[in-house]
Design a protein around this motif. Structure first.
Motif, PDB file in Angstrom:
ATOM      1  N   ARG A  61       0.873  -1.176   0.000  1.00 49.91           N
ATOM      2  CA  ARG A  61       0.000   0.000   0.000  1.00 49.91           C
ATOM      3  C   ARG A  61       0.916   1.233   0.000  1.00 49.91           C
ATOM      4  O   ARG A  61       1.841   1.324   0.808  1.00 49.91           O
ATOM      5  CB  ARG A  61      -0.886  -0.025   1.236  1.00 49.91           C
ATOM      6  CG  ARG A  61      -1.744   1.161   1.452  1.00 49.91           C
ATOM      7  CD  ARG A  61      -2.885   1.329   0.528  1.00 49.91           C
ATOM      8  NE  ARG A  61      -3.897   0.294   0.583  1.00 49.91           N
ATOM      9  CZ  ARG A  61      -4.862   0.217  -0.322  1.00 49.91           C
ATOM     10  NH1 ARG A  61      -4.934   1.082  -1.304  1.00 49.91           N
ATOM     11  NH2 ARG A  61      -5.758  -0.725  -0.243  1.00 49.91           N
ATOM     12  N   VAL A  63       1.297   5.589  -0.204  1.00 45.13           N
ATOM     13  CA  VAL A  63       0.700   6.918  -0.040  1.00 45.13           C
ATOM     14  C   VAL A  63       1.735   7.918  -0.549  1.00 45.13           C
ATOM     15  O   VAL A  63       2.893   7.913  -0.112  1.00 45.13           O
ATOM     16  CB  VAL A  63       0.347   7.197   1.441  1.00 45.13           C
ATOM     17  CG1 VAL A  63      -0.212   8.596   1.605  1.00 45.13           C
ATOM     18  CG2 VAL A  63      -0.632   6.155   1.960  1.00 45.13           C
ATOM     19  N   ASP A 102      -6.715  11.064  -3.387  1.00 45.89           N
ATOM     20  CA  ASP A 102      -7.375  11.241  -2.098  1.00 45.89           C
ATOM     21  C   ASP A 102      -7.761  12.693  -1.860  1.00 45.89           C
ATOM     22  O   ASP A 102      -8.836  12.987  -1.340  1.00 45.89           O
ATOM     23  CB  ASP A 102      -6.467  10.766  -0.958  1.00 45.89           C
ATOM     24  CG  ASP A 102      -6.234   9.273  -1.006  1.00 45.89           C
ATOM     25  OD1 ASP A 102      -7.062   8.551  -1.592  1.00 45.89           O
ATOM     26  OD2 ASP A 102      -5.217   8.827  -0.461  1.00 45.89           O
ATOM     27  N   ASP A 114      -2.535  14.287  -3.344  1.00 46.68           N
ATOM     28  CA  ASP A 114      -2.330  13.171  -2.421  1.00 46.68           C
ATOM     29  C   ASP A 114      -2.948  11.929  -3.048  1.00 46.68           C
ATOM     30  O   ASP A 114      -4.159  11.874  -3.271  1.00 46.68           O
ATOM     31  CB  ASP A 114      -2.971  13.465  -1.061  1.00 46.68           C
ATOM     32  CG  ASP A 114      -2.269  14.588  -0.324  1.00 46.68           C
ATOM     33  OD1 ASP A 114      -1.053  14.770  -0.544  1.00 46.68           O
ATOM     34  OD2 ASP A 114      -2.925  15.279   0.473  1.00 46.68           O
ATOM     35  N   SER A 116      -3.213   7.512  -3.330  1.00 46.61           N
ATOM     36  CA  SER A 116      -3.088   6.202  -2.689  1.00 46.61           C
ATOM     37  C   SER A 116      -3.050   5.169  -3.795  1.00 46.61           C
ATOM     38  O   SER A 116      -3.803   5.275  -4.769  1.00 46.61           O
ATOM     39  CB  SER A 116      -4.270   5.911  -1.773  1.00 46.61           C
ATOM     40  OG  SER A 116      -4.261   6.754  -0.652  1.00 46.61           O
TER      41      SER A 116
END
Length: 123
Positions: A61, A63, A102, A114, A116
């Protein structure tokens, strides 16, 4: 006492692949692809990656904060986010299962996005 001999030796046993054969973190390559899509000038302000797993898949995952600068930053920002979830990202040994915006912050001369992303090991 009785013993049974099954007639097969170690060479007949199925071997699992070692864990050491796993692919590394795809984040550096993903960052290169994101920067290429954003165009110049653009920078990665922040990026983190952590392991992720489900019952059937393993991956990571991510970010990411992407900053897009320049006089045409608004148009490049719109082009970057258009159909973002359907882009094919060529990652060796992985694929992007999900990527999303995001949040977006627009300044006087730049925009920060931003993002993800979820990458899955391609077995």
């Amino acid at each position: 006492m009785t013993s049974i001999h099954h007639g097969f030796g170690e060479s007949n046993l199925i071997r699992n692949k070692g864990i050491g054969n796993r692919q590394g973190d795809p984040l550096p390559r993903l960052l290169d692809l994101l920067l290429a899509r954003a165009g110049l000038p653009a920078t990665i302000e922040r990026a983190t990656s952590r392991p992720w797993a489900s019952a059937l898949f393993e991956g990571r995952r991510h970010v990411i904060r992407l900053r897009i600068d320049g006089p045409d930053y608004l148009g490049r920002c719109a082009a970057f986010t258009k159909d973002l979830d359907s882009v094919q990202w060529p990652l060796s040994g992985h694929f992007v299962a999900d990527i999303s915006l995001d949040e977006g912050h627009v300044g006087m001369d730049h925009a920060c996005l931003d993002l993800s992303a979820l990458t899955i090991e391609d077995w």
